[in-house]
Design a protein around this motif. Sequence first.
Motif, PDB file in Angstrom:
ATOM      1  N   UNK A 190     -12.603  -5.270  13.430  1.00 21.28           N
ATOM      2  CA  UNK A 190     -11.587  -5.171  12.246  1.00 21.28           C
ATOM      3  C   UNK A 190     -10.670  -3.957  12.132  1.00 21.28           C
ATOM      4  N   UNK A 191      -9.847  -3.917  11.337  1.00 22.81           N
ATOM      5  CA  UNK A 191      -8.776  -2.819  11.248  1.00 22.81           C
ATOM      6  C   UNK A 191      -9.462  -1.446  11.137  1.00 22.81           C
ATOM      7  N   UNK A 235      -8.543   8.782  11.745  1.00 24.41           N
ATOM      8  CA  UNK A 235      -8.619   9.423  10.580  1.00 24.41           C
ATOM      9  C   UNK A 235     -10.148   9.944  10.378  1.00 24.41           C
ATOM     10  N   UNK A 236     -10.947   9.500  11.340  1.00 22.74           N
ATOM     11  CA  UNK A 236     -12.429   9.852  11.126  1.00 22.74           C
ATOM     12  C   UNK A 236     -12.526  11.130  12.091  1.00 22.74           C
ATOM     13  N   UNK A 269      -0.036   3.146   7.830  1.00 22.07           N
ATOM     14  CA  UNK A 269      -0.310   3.375   6.130  1.00 22.07           C
ATOM     15  C   UNK A 269      -2.026   3.465   6.214  1.00 22.07           C
ATOM     16  N   UNK A 270      -2.722   2.794   7.060  1.00 28.03           N
ATOM     17  CA  UNK A 270      -4.153   3.003   7.048  1.00 28.03           C
ATOM     18  C   UNK A 270      -4.662   4.286   7.683  1.00 28.03           C
ATOM     19  N   UNK A 312       0.699  -1.185  -0.034  1.00 27.57           N
ATOM     20  CA  UNK A 312       0.096   0.118  -0.197  1.00 27.57           C
ATOM     21  C   UNK A 312       0.835   1.373   0.002  1.00 27.57           C
ATOM     22  N   UNK A 313       2.293   1.209   0.065  1.00 28.25           N
ATOM     23  CA  UNK A 313       2.977   2.464   0.228  1.00 28.25           C
ATOM     24  C   UNK A 313       2.756   3.228  -1.133  1.00 28.25           C
ATOM     25  N   UNK A 314       2.946   2.588  -2.398  1.00 31.45           N
ATOM     26  CA  UNK A 314       2.449   3.527  -3.357  1.00 31.45           C
ATOM     27  C   UNK A 314       1.153   3.911  -3.467  1.00 31.45           C
TER      28      UNK A 314
END
Length: 219
Positions: free
Chosen positions: A93-94, A102-103, A168-169, A7-9
């Motif tokens: 879950x994640x 992030x919310x 990342x998430x 997911x880095x890209x």
Amino acid sequence: MFIALLLLPVCAGGGVALFKTLRAAGGAETAWVPLMAGALSWLAIYSLLPKPMWVYVFGHEFTHAIWAWLCGGSVKGMKVTAEGGHVYVTKDNFLITLAPYFFPLYALAVSGVYALGSRLGAWSGVVPVAVFHLLLGAAYAFHVTLTWHILQTRQPDITSQGRLFSAVIIFLGNVLVLLLAVPLLTGSSTLAEAFGWWGGSLSDMGRWAWAGISGIIHP
């Protein structure tokens, strides 16, 4: 960790898209001035007064609950104190675990109240719009500063998902929120353009990677 590396890209493409979106919105002073004024007002409060941790923790735990509901789970209870909290859910879950990072719950609450008032015709004119942007800037700054504050200590939410994957998430979630919010608030670009920049960046990186691999295979 493997998924996080893959997911880095996507993170890099999101960063490029966000930069282009913010650059396109640079001239929207009517939105940015009150937004920044609200953010700076909150920063002054954050720096000079005791941190309202109970309010933040409530929002943090309630966000877990919202995402549990969205993912088909139910909430059995919630405990909130200024030192920390916990929510008891039937599903995990994640996204449920990392959503509070992030919310921006309170910023979305401000937006929801303003949207409802505008829909009902209660608010019109320049002043209500300016007040909305002012409060939104303060609410988003509240989310960013206090999230950063709690991340300075060990968070079970983060360690349970792995630090790299969590980072990342959280990054992608915040980029997604801003790519949705900035065009809607400033009107300087469309959502299609913002997400098109993201897709275009990924496409460019794919071409560069393929060119590099081809150069190695066929020097």
